[in-house]
Design an enzyme around this catalytic site. Sequence first.
Site, PDB file in Angstrom:
ATOM      1  N   HIS A 145      -2.795  10.902  -3.820  1.00 35.80           N
ATOM      2  CA  HIS A 145      -3.922  11.173  -5.215  1.00 35.80           C
ATOM      3  C   HIS A 145      -3.664  12.267  -5.792  1.00 35.80           C
ATOM      4  O   HIS A 145      -4.791  12.508  -6.814  1.00 35.80           O
ATOM      5  CB  HIS A 145      -5.173  11.683  -4.098  1.00 35.80           C
ATOM      6  CG  HIS A 145      -5.430  10.459  -3.131  1.00 35.80           C
ATOM      7  ND1 HIS A 145      -5.312   9.578  -3.098  1.00 35.80           N
ATOM      8  CD2 HIS A 145      -6.006  10.629  -1.711  1.00 35.80           C
ATOM      9  CE1 HIS A 145      -5.133   8.683  -2.128  1.00 35.80           C
ATOM     10  NE2 HIS A 145      -6.016   9.470  -0.828  1.00 35.80           N
TER      11      HIS A 145
ATOM     12  N   GLU B 108       0.871  -1.278   0.179  1.00 33.55           N
ATOM     13  CA  GLU B 108      -0.331   0.006   0.159  1.00 33.55           C
ATOM     14  C   GLU B 108       0.993   1.117  -0.128  1.00 33.55           C
ATOM     15  O   GLU B 108       1.682   1.418   1.216  1.00 33.55           O
ATOM     16  CB  GLU B 108      -0.996  -0.376   1.211  1.00 33.55           C
ATOM     17  CG  GLU B 108      -2.220   1.190   0.926  1.00 33.55           C
ATOM     18  CD  GLU B 108      -2.858   1.472   2.459  1.00 33.55           C
ATOM     19  OE1 GLU B 108      -2.633   0.863   3.456  1.00 33.55           O
ATOM     20  OE2 GLU B 108      -3.870   1.790   2.040  1.00 33.55           O
TER      21      GLU B 108
ATOM     22  N   ASP C 174      -2.761   4.719  -2.375  1.00 35.21           N
ATOM     23  CA  ASP C 174      -3.727   5.505  -1.123  1.00 35.21           C
ATOM     24  C   ASP C 174      -2.395   6.199  -0.960  1.00 35.21           C
ATOM     25  O   ASP C 174      -2.686   6.566   0.310  1.00 35.21           O
ATOM     26  CB  ASP C 174      -4.628   4.646  -0.545  1.00 35.21           C
ATOM     27  CG  ASP C 174      -5.413   5.972   0.408  1.00 35.21           C
ATOM     28  OD1 ASP C 174      -5.781   6.064  -0.035  1.00 35.21           O
ATOM     29  OD2 ASP C 174      -5.606   4.992   1.802  1.00 35.21           O
TER      30      ASP C 174
HETATM   31  C1  LIG Z   1      -4.601   8.969   1.831  1.00 32.60           C
HETATM   32  S1  LIG Z   1      -3.012   9.039   3.389  1.00 32.60           S
HETATM   33  C2  LIG Z   1      -2.999   7.944   3.446  1.00 32.60           C
HETATM   34  C3  LIG Z   1      -3.853   6.567   4.195  1.00 32.60           C
HETATM   35  C4  LIG Z   1      -4.020   5.699   5.031  1.00 32.60           C
HETATM   36  N1  LIG Z   1      -3.488   4.400   3.734  1.00 32.60           N
HETATM   37  C5  LIG Z   1      -4.945   5.388   5.415  1.00 32.60           C
HETATM   38  O1  LIG Z   1      -6.363   4.279   4.918  1.00 32.60           O
HETATM   39  O2  LIG Z   1      -5.111   5.427   6.487  1.00 32.60           O
HETATM   40  C6  LIG Z   1      -1.673   9.252   2.219  1.00 32.60           C
HETATM   41  C7  LIG Z   1      -0.958   9.344   1.899  1.00 32.60           C
HETATM   42  O3  LIG Z   1       0.115   9.650   1.497  1.00 32.60           O
HETATM   43  C8  LIG Z   1       1.370  10.044   1.240  1.00 32.60           C
HETATM   44  N2  LIG Z   1       2.108  10.737   0.034  1.00 32.60           N
HETATM   45  C9  LIG Z   1       1.731  12.206  -0.058  1.00 32.60           C
HETATM   46  N3  LIG Z   1       2.397  12.103  -1.609  1.00 32.60           N
HETATM   47  C10 LIG Z   1       3.299  11.081  -1.210  1.00 32.60           C
HETATM   48  C11 LIG Z   1       4.226  10.322  -2.423  1.00 32.60           C
HETATM   49  N4  LIG Z   1       4.520  11.732  -3.712  1.00 32.60           N
HETATM   50  N5  LIG Z   1       4.505   9.145  -2.335  1.00 32.60           N
HETATM   51  C12 LIG Z   1       4.518   8.490  -1.438  1.00 32.60           C
HETATM   52  N6  LIG Z   1       3.459   9.750  -0.194  1.00 32.60           N
HETATM   53  C13 LIG Z   1       2.739  10.048  -0.195  1.00 32.60           C
HETATM   54  C14 LIG Z   1       1.202  11.224   2.716  1.00 32.60           C
HETATM   55  O4  LIG Z   1       2.786  11.373   3.259  1.00 32.60           O
HETATM   56  C15 LIG Z   1       0.113  10.048   3.151  1.00 32.60           C
HETATM   57  O5  LIG Z   1       0.198   9.289   4.892  1.00 32.60           O
END
Ligand SMILES: C[S@@+](CC[C@H](N)C(=O)[O-])C[C@H]1O[C@@H](n2cnc3c(N)ncnc32)[C@H](O)[C@@H]1O
Length: 238
Positions: free
Chosen positions: A115, A44, A112
């Site tokens: 986005h 994930e 996830d």
């Molecule tokens: C929607 S949250 C994840 C929620 C988690 N999967 C849950 O179900 O509780 C989005 C996460 O994506 C990470 N994120 C944002 N941009 C990213 C990137 N370019 N690469 C990796 N992770 C990223 C953020 O740091 C954040 O922790």
Amino acid sequence: MTKDYFIDFLTKTDHRLVTKWLHYFDVYAAELGHLQNKDITFLEIGIFRGGSIPMWGGYFGKGSKLVFADIDPACRALADPGVNIEMGDQSDPVFLKQLAERHGPFDVIIDDGGHKMDQQTISFENLWPAVKDGGQYLVEDTHTSYWPGFGGGYQEPASFVEYAKRLVDQMHSWYTDQDDIFPLSQMARELAYVHFFDSIVALKKDLKRTPPVTITSQNGKIGRSRKALEVRGRKSIF
Ligand SMILES: C[S@@+](CC[C@H](N)C(=O)[O-])C[C@H]1O[C@@H](n2cnc3c(N)ncnc32)[C@H](O)[C@@H]1O
């Protein structure tokens, strides 16, 4: 396959916050229900407050290899024992390649993460090769395809929903002989389906796909033919 596990999980969470759209649990049951309690290799992208780590940890078999990736180093502290945490940017092909080499191939990948359109598209293009035959790739929160702040917009060509619609075209690229404007895509050979749910696109890989045949049966005599493809479809494959 039911969503009972996920509803029950909500009553057993610890300090790690889980945030999901409620209807995702129906999608998980429909798409991943056959894998409940099975030992799989799972990735994930996106950890945030870590709630999905125990959620997926309890859903799949105890012998599963679970990998979670995020760009935020603070997420490292949220791991359960035995869970793999990787730090990196999901829009960086080098990071994605390392992820695939270190932990793949995967039965299931869920995006996830951030986005944004480029993140979803780059992650898919770099990680789809690391999905096993029969494996699945889910992209969550695809309503951002309609949000300009995420690079989306109604029928915005760069949106992930529009990208996924083009994958639907590619999956059907057996069925036309318009070689110049619509060439046969490798996706015809490996994409079993593209399921569009509200805010989730789910794709399944099937490397056993071959040019489709029609099957006939009359008086117990079974016939197989690619005549329809030869006449109306991709003549260049014959
Ligand atoms: C929607 S949250 C994840 C929620 C988690 N999967 C849950 O179900 O509780 C989005 C996460 O994506 C990470 N994120 C944002 N941009 C990213 C990137 N370019 N690469 C990796 N992770 C990223 C953020 O740091 C954040 O922790």
